[in-house]
Design an enzyme around this catalytic site. Structure first.
Site, PDB file in Angstrom:
ATOM      1  N   TYR A  41       6.933  -2.188  -6.229  1.00  0.00           N
ATOM      2  CA  TYR A  41       6.848  -3.483  -5.118  1.00  0.00           C
ATOM      3  C   TYR A  41       5.870  -3.247  -4.400  1.00  0.00           C
ATOM      4  O   TYR A  41       5.429  -2.329  -3.553  1.00  0.00           O
ATOM      5  CB  TYR A  41       7.605  -4.278  -5.199  1.00  0.00           C
ATOM      6  CG  TYR A  41       9.050  -4.181  -4.279  1.00  0.00           C
ATOM      7  CD1 TYR A  41       9.629  -2.964  -3.198  1.00  0.00           C
ATOM      8  CD2 TYR A  41      10.053  -5.018  -4.210  1.00  0.00           C
ATOM      9  CE1 TYR A  41       9.972  -2.779  -2.408  1.00  0.00           C
ATOM     10  CE2 TYR A  41      10.937  -5.020  -3.627  1.00  0.00           C
ATOM     11  CZ  TYR A  41      10.854  -3.436  -2.903  1.00  0.00           C
ATOM     12  OH  TYR A  41      12.441  -3.370  -2.271  1.00  0.00           O
ATOM     13  N   GLU A  42       5.354  -4.342  -3.634  1.00  0.00           N
ATOM     14  CA  GLU A  42       3.944  -4.357  -2.490  1.00  0.00           C
ATOM     15  C   GLU A  42       3.191  -3.013  -2.978  1.00  0.00           C
ATOM     16  O   GLU A  42       2.380  -2.892  -1.931  1.00  0.00           O
ATOM     17  CB  GLU A  42       4.814  -3.719  -1.691  1.00  0.00           C
ATOM     18  CG  GLU A  42       4.321  -4.363  -0.001  1.00  0.00           C
ATOM     19  CD  GLU A  42       4.661  -5.501  -0.166  1.00  0.00           C
ATOM     20  OE1 GLU A  42       5.316  -6.561  -0.014  1.00  0.00           O
ATOM     21  OE2 GLU A  42       3.201  -6.279   0.528  1.00  0.00           O
ATOM     22  N   GLY A  43       2.897  -3.350  -3.983  1.00  0.00           N
ATOM     23  CA  GLY A  43       1.773  -2.423  -4.726  1.00  0.00           C
ATOM     24  C   GLY A  43       2.460  -0.884  -5.033  1.00  0.00           C
ATOM     25  O   GLY A  43       2.700  -0.300  -4.585  1.00  0.00           O
ATOM     26  N   GLN A  65      -1.153   2.238  -4.447  1.00  0.00           N
ATOM     27  CA  GLN A  65      -1.197   3.080  -3.258  1.00  0.00           C
ATOM     28  C   GLN A  65      -2.370   4.024  -2.948  1.00  0.00           C
ATOM     29  O   GLN A  65      -3.482   4.573  -2.132  1.00  0.00           O
ATOM     30  CB  GLN A  65      -0.737   3.555  -2.766  1.00  0.00           C
ATOM     31  CG  GLN A  65       1.081   2.412  -2.527  1.00  0.00           C
ATOM     32  CD  GLN A  65       0.615   1.332  -1.785  1.00  0.00           C
ATOM     33  OE1 GLN A  65       0.387   2.326  -0.547  1.00  0.00           O
ATOM     34  NE2 GLN A  65       1.324   0.359  -1.696  1.00  0.00           N
TER      35      GLN A  65
END
Lengths: 598, 598
Positions: free
Chosen positions: B439-441, B446
């Site tokens: 999650y969050e990329g 990244q």
């Protein structure tokens, strides 16, 4: 939910081209074995694995086995699947024909075993433990015990268990406290508690045959005072039918991270006066007997690592082909594509695929060698084969299982956010895989066996022979044309050197500083696994190239084998020098802190 | 069940010696900040984390959040813990003083954040998401929105959420379909379904403030047509009190591998006529706003990786000190010892410890740089600091989270069979950690950000400066005496070279073959994480040596820091060259197969 289809093409390639199916078929006693028969068995097994076992994998995980008042209820569908499994004769595949088995070579049984474990690992544990118990009785039991138990265990009518662990005795079996009191009539009363007993209680069969480690009253302390007993759940009448209930009871089952459908039992022996059992083999030799069977069991758990990797790969691959997300890299505003088009998803899939194929290649080669070790007419070949098997068993067990945790974790990652949702099913493979580097001897136990009994004790003779074989394959790579083979050779050559250096360190260190050598044991096991897997992949790539040049075989498959080997070389074999460095240099930093400095 | 105690000594060391707490305290506006104040805050936070949050971690996991008829019930103890958390002012720690926050530097807030995440990651997600929503409103909201929402969000009276993902729009936010219809009165009606909304519904507070990505009727396709809206669960009356129920409802929560106590919601907007919201900032700039906040959120998830690693380490360490099994290696028949005496258990613990300390060192250094990037009086320092932060955010996020999965898995392994039993609690850390690289990329997202926006776009300027800094530290190692520093230098020097070679490949390849460069992106991210972590550990070891020579500080701690750095060098930094090789050579094998050859 994921489907499963056995990777038959790769299985056949590995069996025939790498693991010597023809040689195995030519062994005395294998007159009826042929590649065609092997194909037919694989096809039938695939039907059962994909059609019956695989659909129960996730439902079994979600429902789990349940315990109530001493009884264990298996998950829905389990009983019917087990009955079909036994009826179809799958329990008897590798069993001794004298007791109703089909006596198939281990190589074929191994491919079939992979399917059961891929399709439904929690289910497969029941026949796996039974096979272990059968072997124990076969090797060490007396004629009466064999006649009483083996036919029904081989047929699957009864199942078997292995009772080793106690709360204070996990890796350290010297600490076993369960005791056995002779009754003077040839039987013993067993008292004690065993934990982590796989399928120690269930509702699949009328009887369960427990093999139990316990101490006789006059036994010496430690590992030399442990004996092996056979303790049926129901005592067996003279006519072979189950009789009185024995005093062994399941007091609870564990709430585990994975393999929920496999009941992991706490068994209490003797709470009501003693569980009746008979001694298997001679007194005080129980641990020795266990070690005889250990190779078999450890190999089987290594196969779980391979099998879960294959299942996780199939699961991730299907998702990667179906899931539409984003556009091709560098093509803004272009059409949306399936995520298999994205470079990192490909990298992840290739990592899963190449490692799985490397595991399969190594494991099947060990299985083929095992057949030769047992059945080859030439004693030298038997001895060499056995030494190779002994060396590689801890590698197959330790490396395949450790790898499977990572492969299954990558499988979750391929699914993105959906991977974290249980309904997707990808997480189950990770949860199931996590037990494999632990049970049947942790990776550290395997690694100690590897560097101690399998390398240092014989001063590296077998590993030196293996390295020489690897160098021969490297020479073949050097002679092969094309950029792919140059790349494979580069990493494989560096990998062999890495193994050589690590072995030299172990041989120089083991006797004088066992702790320092032991710090490097697990990194060494991983190193040897990676390089031995690369060795078999390199053989496969060379064979593929030869077949392509000759216009034989499935060209797309053979080309893929070369590409997959190259990926393995560039990404996986590339880890070898770093691991070797840790083996040879990693002891000081690991051992220096005082306990309170942690 | 495991306890938790904040690793305050290491936190203090890293904050003061590596991350520049003094410099941060000297920044304008930080006049009240001092190391003593920081210590006092850390002590208070530790009390809350270990005393209130940590004991709820496992019970929360077992009970989970539950959904019934649109309502979400949090686990037992959650509401009381949340009330205490808000009352004590922890939600306001880093908030803007204009809206009731305490405006503490990010460096101090980071150490505190680590504690919440270690103690109870599922709980910590609620304030974490609220912080993200606060920042969005702070940076992009208008005065009315700020006045309406911020004071109550900073105080913790209301919580916030981020609504990005939709079933077809995960990593690919261009595919967002939720729509917003202007009502002509400055408000909009929102229609659509959002998934994976953390704490999208709960019973902790009277109101929940949703930030929602949606499309205006005339919006362009793709990422440039997405706007940001604020949509409260209850419309807010003129006096600030919650008014009518808005048309946003939780239709289900997910059944997940981990973070069971954090409700992951499917939110339906507009099923009953439209959810009322207001536009945040300008139309069609929603994704841009999200990216502004993304660094913050990604850093915070990277901190989860660190925090779970710390918790898993503490858990495993306690077990290793308590569990008695076997005798010292080579001492047959000797006394039974705790398993921390066994070489491989030590190797595992040192691996967990050294990687956790390396993560902490890097993350805190980035936090300190972030403070300088925001508050330093010299614009050049601000720009350099920001460039460093921008480069390292994907590394902190990707490397710490990927590492945490492995560290938590090793933590399970230290426990042996007990690690697989849920009651032990070690497995929870692995289950919880598994979401963090997603999650969050995802790690791939990244890594693409890292090699593309952070390296290729500026032709490697910032990474070159970082490498030059690393070389200076290497020179310091060369000048230091003793075998440990020679070993550290050897691996660190090779690691820097590995980074240089990988960067050269990326710079040479990115523009002409983005797919080839992208195959190496995740291996490169891991490589840079390992070497950057080693860089900070090397700095720490040099400082420790200097202090030891000067007779300053806690000698046992400082000695341990040197030993731990050496372990990291021998075992972790040793992986760097292999990763660099994969970056520079791994594309062909990864990209060559046709889809049907998989």
């Amino acid at each position: 939910m994921s489907n499963y289809a056995a990777p038959i093409r790769d299985m056949q390639f590995v069996m025939r081209e790498l693991a010597g199916l023809d040689e195995v078929a030519a062994l005395p006693g294998n007159e009826e074995i042929s590649p065609d028969l092997a194909d037919a068995i694989l096809d039938e097994a695939d039907k059962f694995a994909s059609g019956v076992l695989a659909p129960l994998n996730w439902t079994g995980d979600q429902e789990g086995a349940t315990w109530h008042d001493g009884q264990v209820k298996t998950a829905s569908g389990w009983k019917s699947a087990y009955d079909q499994f036994a009826e179809a004769g799958w329990t008897a595949l590798a069993g001794d024909p004298e007791f109703g088995g089909q006596g198939l070579p281990k190589l074929i049984a191994t491919a079939v075993m992979e399917m059961w474990k891929s399709a439904n690992m929690a289910f497969s544990l029941c026949p796996m433990l039974t096979t272990g118990a059968i072997e124990a009785l076969m090797l060490c039991g007396n004629a009466g015990q064999k006649a009483m138990y083996l036919p029904k265990m081989v047929s699957g009518e009864w199942t078997g268990t292995m009772n080793l662990t106690e709360p204070q005795a996990g890796s350290d079996l010297a600490a076993v406290r369960t005791r056995a009191e002779p009754q003077g009539d040839g039987t013993y009363r067993i008292f004690g508690q065993k934990i982590f007993i796989t399928y120690g209680e269930h509702d699949l069969t009328d009887n369960i045959i427990h093999l139990v480690l316990a101490r006789l009253p006059d036994a010496p302390e430690g590992v030399k005072g442990i004996s092996l007993f056979v303790v049926p759940k129901f005592l067996v009448n003279a006519d072979g039918s189950p009789g009185a209930r024995n005093d062994v009871h399941c007091v609870s089952i564990e709430h585990k991270l994975g393999i929920h459908a496999s009941p992991t039992c706490v068994l209490a022996f003797g709470d009501k006066g003693g569980a009746i059992g008979t001694l298997v083999g001679e007194p005080n030799r129980g641990l020795e007997y266990m070690f005889i069977m250990m190779n078999e069991a450890r190999f089987a758990v290594g196969m779980e690592g391979l099998a879960l990797s294959e299942r996780a790969y199939q699961h991730a691959l299907r998702y990667a082909k179906e899931r539409i997300q984003g556009t091709e890299a560098g093509v803004r505003g272009g059409p949306k594509v399936s995520i298999i088009h994205h470079a990192d998803v490909r990298r992840m899939l290739m990592s899963m695929k190449s490692r799985t194929e490397a595991m399969r290649a190594l494991a099947y080669v060990v299985a083929g060698a095992s057949d030769k070790a047992h059945g080859h007419p030439d004693a030298t070949v038997r001895a060499h084969s056995q030494a190779f098997v002994d060396l590689m068993i801890p590698v197959v067990k330790g490396w395949c299982t450790e790898s499977s945790v990572d492969v299954a974790s990558v499988g979750v990652q391929v699914h993105g956010g959906m991977g974290f949702i249980e309904e997707t099913g990808a997480a189950q493979h990770l949860r199931d895989a996590r037990i494999t580097p632990i049970y049947e001897g942790t990776t550290a136990i395997q690694a100690n066996d590897l560097i101690g009994r399998k390398i240092a004790r014989e001063n590296g003779a077998t590993i030196a022979a293996v390295v020489a074989e690897m160098r021969r394959v490297e020479a073949g790579l050097a002679a092969a044309e094309g950029e792919a083979f140059a790349a494979i050779r580069r990493s494989f050559g560096a990998g062999i050197t890495a193994v050589e250096e690590a072995v030299a360190y172990i041989l120089a260190t083991y006797a004088k500083d066992i702790k320092a050598a032991s710090v490097g044991s697990v990194p060494f096991l991983k190193l040897l696994g990676i390089v031995a897997g690369g060795w078999q992949m390199a053989r496969a790539a060379l064979i593929a190239q030869k077949k392509l040049a000759a216009g034989e075989g499935d060209a797309r498959f053979l080309q893929a084998k070369i590409v997959t080997t190259r990926f393995y070389a560039d990404h996986v074999l590339a880890e070898a020098p770093g691991l070797s460095y840790a083996v040879a240099n990693g002891a000081a930093g690991a051992l220096e802190l005082a306990e309170e400095q942690f």
